[in-house]
Design a protein around this motif. Structure first.
Motif, PDB file in Angstrom:
ATOM      1  N   ASP A 127     -12.072   6.009  -7.951  1.00 42.36           N
ATOM      2  CA  ASP A 127     -13.431   6.508  -8.181  1.00 42.36           C
ATOM      3  C   ASP A 127     -13.581   7.145  -9.569  1.00 42.36           C
ATOM      4  O   ASP A 127     -13.115   6.600 -10.542  1.00 42.36           O
ATOM      5  CB  ASP A 127     -13.833   7.489  -7.064  1.00 42.36           C
ATOM      6  CG  ASP A 127     -13.818   6.813  -5.690  1.00 42.36           C
ATOM      7  OD1 ASP A 127     -14.123   5.609  -5.636  1.00 42.36           O
ATOM      8  OD2 ASP A 127     -13.460   7.481  -4.700  1.00 42.36           O
ATOM      9  N   ASP A 135       0.840  -1.212   0.000  1.00 40.13           N
ATOM     10  CA  ASP A 135       0.000   0.000   0.000  1.00 40.13           C
ATOM     11  C   ASP A 135       0.870   1.256   0.000  1.00 40.13           C
ATOM     12  O   ASP A 135       0.553   2.245  -0.672  1.00 40.13           O
ATOM     13  CB  ASP A 135      -0.919   0.005   1.222  1.00 40.13           C
ATOM     14  CG  ASP A 135      -2.018  -1.046   1.131  1.00 40.13           C
ATOM     15  OD1 ASP A 135      -2.251  -1.556   0.014  1.00 40.13           O
ATOM     16  OD2 ASP A 135      -2.639  -1.359   2.168  1.00 40.13           O
ATOM     17  N   THR A 148      -9.992   2.206  -6.365  1.00 38.40           N
ATOM     18  CA  THR A 148     -10.016   3.200  -5.279  1.00 38.40           C
ATOM     19  C   THR A 148      -9.981   4.630  -5.806  1.00 38.40           C
ATOM     20  O   THR A 148     -10.104   5.575  -5.016  1.00 38.40           O
ATOM     21  CB  THR A 148      -8.803   2.997  -4.342  1.00 38.40           C
ATOM     22  OG1 THR A 148      -7.591   3.311  -5.043  1.00 38.40           O
ATOM     23  CG2 THR A 148      -8.741   1.568  -3.834  1.00 38.40           C
TER      24      THR A 148
END
Length: 578
Positions: free
Chosen positions: A459, A415, A457
């Motif tokens: 959008d 991440d 993630t």
């Protein structure tokens, strides 16, 4: 790190992963791990097409190339030929053995023909390695040499992440390496077919010419000059390592055709050449008149490199010299200290060579790794099978490199890598790059799932990238799903086939984790749902559908499910044959 071997390994990885899955069911007695080196060197030395195999290439691969690169001759003697047989069978059965190849039967006949000779070669390697180990134990007490990285393995593993510089920057530095230019000039002086002698390669007159060519002084000696110019021979050997020089007909050597083009225009070609000569760092070790004293300082140049890496890239020269002097005395209690004293300044030739190869720089009394030197020592550590956390610099990491690296990292580290990478890009651009990388290889489900997860993630910023991905069959299911979730007007609704594709991707990833994990994933959804899926999933043109159905038929504990998988596999194979 741009390296011809690594590029070839990356190309092979999806195919070998498929072979491993296939072998579990079809060749359980073979060791798929033994196929990797053979397939890699076939790709590097004989055919850029992974599916083109010839009898002569197979023979040369096994009898000429593999004895030079095999790591475990004992395991290779027992299992390499059966493993290669299984791999060739896999290529044939899955339609990957190209029309330009010899038939599977001919290739298997060649394996039979070379078996005895191959086993003999492996046994010779075993005998040689046992003799080397015994000799090493007698000479050094089994302590290795000054360049042995193993004693530092734990410290190397604990280093903070090492960031490697972009290929363009490294290639620019490699082009400036003086030693490579000298090796080129020497090779060009050698010409297209220079005769060499048996006792000394060159006559004294030729040695003088060669010294002038590479800018080395003529030694003031009474005897043969050839015996007093070790640096010239080091440059000669570097020219061979770089493939600027090669053996010619009879007792001749010749320059390679493209040598005059150094420094090459293409960055990848430059780094390929530089990596070929990387092991020339050993030529920096001091050479003394006494062979025993010379041996006592073997590995000194590598010892310099590993200590610089451990120190974060820089060391005080006086402290480094003292540390290595103590290491030499400890390693060889009888001759180490004497050798150090006899060498005068033992680090001088090591540093001169490393500076000439672009790996270190000296400022005052501080010795530092260059970015090219960091790249090289990380490569040497990796060659020694020692773990070190080295990654491309975030700003130079491609989307595919990011996805491949993150697949091997713990979730939190992955991440963090994604977050750092995306901070350097607009979200829309990041989405575009990630999905383009995911579309590069339809066989790589893990890369695809990772990319879709991260892009999901972003959008609304990812909408243009998702819309473009609708054109890619392997990404359409993800694109349709995310566009639908975002409520994009005019976006296609996900179909049952899209859902089935997503399931096949997840099954592929699960199967790659091992048999028990795959069985558990199937049991989690229950036999009834698996049976329902088997009724329809065989129709999906997924790269792994046949292997997955075959695996389910082999490993599922419910006999009815296994039977349904066999029926589905038959249908899938029949459909693909049409």
């Amino acid at each position: 790190m741009t390296d011809r071997i690594e590029v070839a390994a990356t190309e092979l990885r999806p195919l070998l992963e498929e072979f491993i899955m296939w072998a579990r069911a079809n060749a359980p007695d073979s060791d798929p791990e033994l196929v990797g080196p053979a397939a890699l060197w076939h790709r590097l030395a004989f055919s850029q097409d992974l599916g083109t195999w010839k009898r002569t290439d197979l023979r040369n691969l096994l009898l000429d190339r593999m004895p030079k690169v095999v790591e475990d001759p004992d395991a290779a003697a027992d299992g390499m030929l059966p493993a290669v047989d299984a791999y060739l069978t896999f290529l044939s059965q899955t339609g990957r053995l190209t029309k330009g190849s010899d038939s599977l039967a001919d290739l298997q006949a060649e394996l039979d023909d070379v078996e005895d000779e191959f086993v003999d070669l492996m046994e010779e390697l075993l005998d040689d390695s046992e003799g080397d180990e015994e000799a090493g134990e007698e000479e050094t007490g089994d302590l290795g040499d000054l360049g042995d990285f193993e004693p530092f393995a734990d410290e190397l593993a604990e280093l903070d992440t090492i960031r490697l510089r972009p290929d363009s920057e490294l290639a620019a530095a490699a082009r400036q390496a003086p030693l490579i230019a000298k090796a080129r000039d020497l090779a060009l002086w050698v010409g297209s077919g220079r005769s060499v002698g048996e006792e000394t390669l060159l006559t004294d007159a030729e040695v003088e010419e060669a010294l002038a060519t590479v800018g080395l002084p003529k030694p003031d000696v009474d005897g043969p000059i050839a015996e007093a110019v070790p640096q010239l021979w080091n440059i000669w050997n570097l020219a061979v390592d770089l493939e600027f020089l090669e053996p010619g007909e009879g007792s001749t050597v010749a320059v390679q055709d493209d040598t005059a083009e150094w420094p090459f225009d293409d960055d990848e070609d430059v780094l390929d050449a530089w990596m070929l000569g990387l092991h020339s760092v050993d030529y920096g070790d001091p050479e003394l008149p006494d062979d025993d004293l010379t041996m006592a300082l073997t590995g000194l140049t590598r010892g310099v490199l590993v200590r610089l890496l451990l120190a974060g890239g820089s060391r005080d020269l006086d402290e480094l010299t003292q540390e290595l002097a103590e290491a030499a005395a400890e390693l060889d209690e009888e001759l180490g200290a004497d050798a150090w004293e006899a060498a005068g300044d033992p680090l001088a030739p090591a540093i001169d060579w490393l500076v000439g190869y672009g790996m270190v720089e000296v400022q005052g009394r501080t010795l530092s790794l260059t970015p090219l030197g960091t790249e090289g020592v990380v490569h040497l550590v990796d060659d020694a099978d020692i773990e070190v956390d080295a990654r491309p610099a975030i700003e130079s990491m491609s989307a595919h490199e990011l996805l491949a690296l993150s697949a091997e990292l713990p979730e939190e580290e992955a991440d963090a890598e994604f977050a750092a990478w995306m901070r350097l890009r607009e979200p829309a651009r990041a989405a575009e790059e990630l999905l383009e990388a995911a579309a590069e290889d339809e066989n790589d489900a893990l890369i695809r799932v990772q990319a879709a997860s991260v892009v999901g993630t972003l959008d609304e910023a990812a909408i243009p990238a998702w819309q473009a991905a609708l054109k890619q069959p392997s990404l359409r299911p993800y694109a349709a799903t995310h566009l639908s979730q975002l409520g994009v007007e005019g976006a296609p609704e996900p179909t049952p086939d899209d859902t089935h594709w997503l399931i096949l991707d997840m099954w592929t990833i699960s199967a790659g984790l091992g048999r028990s994990e795959f069985v558990t994933s199937l049991q989690d959804i229950g036999p009834d749902m698996v049976n329902d899926l088997l009724e329809v999933i065989w129709k999906i043109p997924h790269a792994h559908v046949e292997e997955l159905l075959d695996l389910i038929s082999q490993v599922h504990p419910d006999k009815q499910v296994a039977k349904a998988a066999r029926r589905a596999l038959y249908k899938a194979r029949s459909a693909s044959a049409v």
